[in-house]
Design a protein around this motif. Sequence first.
Motif, mmCIF file in Angstrom:
data_model
loop_
_atom_site.group_PDB
_atom_site.id
_atom_site.type_symbol
_atom_site.label_atom_id
_atom_site.label_comp_id
_atom_site.label_asym_id
_atom_site.label_seq_id
_atom_site.Cartn_x
_atom_site.Cartn_y
_atom_site.Cartn_z
ATOM 1 N N LEU A 49 0.806 -1.226 0.000
ATOM 2 C CA LEU A 49 0.000 0.000 0.000
ATOM 3 C C LEU A 49 0.839 1.276 0.000
ATOM 4 C CD1 LEU A 49 -2.604 -1.107 2.692
ATOM 5 C CD2 LEU A 49 -2.949 -1.043 0.208
ATOM 6 N N LEU A 52 0.554 3.922 -2.893
ATOM 7 C CA LEU A 52 -0.758 4.325 -3.402
ATOM 8 C C LEU A 52 -1.096 5.758 -3.001
ATOM 9 C CD1 LEU A 52 -2.931 1.143 -2.723
ATOM 10 C CD2 LEU A 52 -1.917 1.883 -4.877
ATOM 11 N N THR A 137 -4.619 -5.232 -3.813
ATOM 12 C CA THR A 137 -4.674 -4.032 -2.977
ATOM 13 C C THR A 137 -5.871 -4.063 -2.031
ATOM 14 O OG1 THR A 137 -5.807 -2.874 -4.791
ATOM 15 C CG2 THR A 137 -3.421 -2.505 -4.555
ATOM 16 N N TYR A 141 -5.322 -3.829 1.942
ATOM 17 C CA TYR A 141 -5.934 -2.785 2.763
ATOM 18 C C TYR A 141 -6.803 -3.398 3.859
ATOM 19 C CZ TYR A 141 -7.734 1.657 4.237
ATOM 20 O OH TYR A 141 -8.028 2.756 4.997
#
Length: 179
Positions: A49, A52, A137, A141
Amino acid sequence: MPGPGRNEPCPCGSGRKVKRCCGQQRGPSEQQTARAHLATLARDAIDMLAGLPEPALDILWENLFDLPTIDLSLHVTLPQLITPELQRLRDAIADDEPEHGWDELTIVTQQIDTPQQRARLADALLTLRDRQLIRPTQAAYAIYDLSTKSQRLLAASVIHTIAVEIGANQTPGGLQIAA
């Protein structure tokens, strides 16, 4: 004066060794093992992550609520004993009155929130990622969320689990459970 050694006969009179009878469990507890497992998964998730942008992270946060609709493995195990809070939450979901169930949702989520439950959900997320049912992703998350004090995914899972149990929602496979 020290107690009996683990290889000595147990003082309870069973005739077994202390380590096989009343001896203390050695090694980490289930909670400690689950916390360590989740922490390891979270470190890998954070690496994924890291690059991002903020808007992408916001979208991932918003989509956490819908993750439990993808597969039953993302549904939590609810208490077998239906507490008054759980019954009121079930009624609020059945009546489609979410504003009447917020306090109960908080209480029920706290009741089921254990390191083992979080680790089980994290493992389920990895399986769904590997089966390409969710994006890497999304899994990362959600695992990160589970590794924090956040209860967003847990609460979503509670809501979807109850909704399927009472027949208000279909299972991810399209089945309607008779209430």
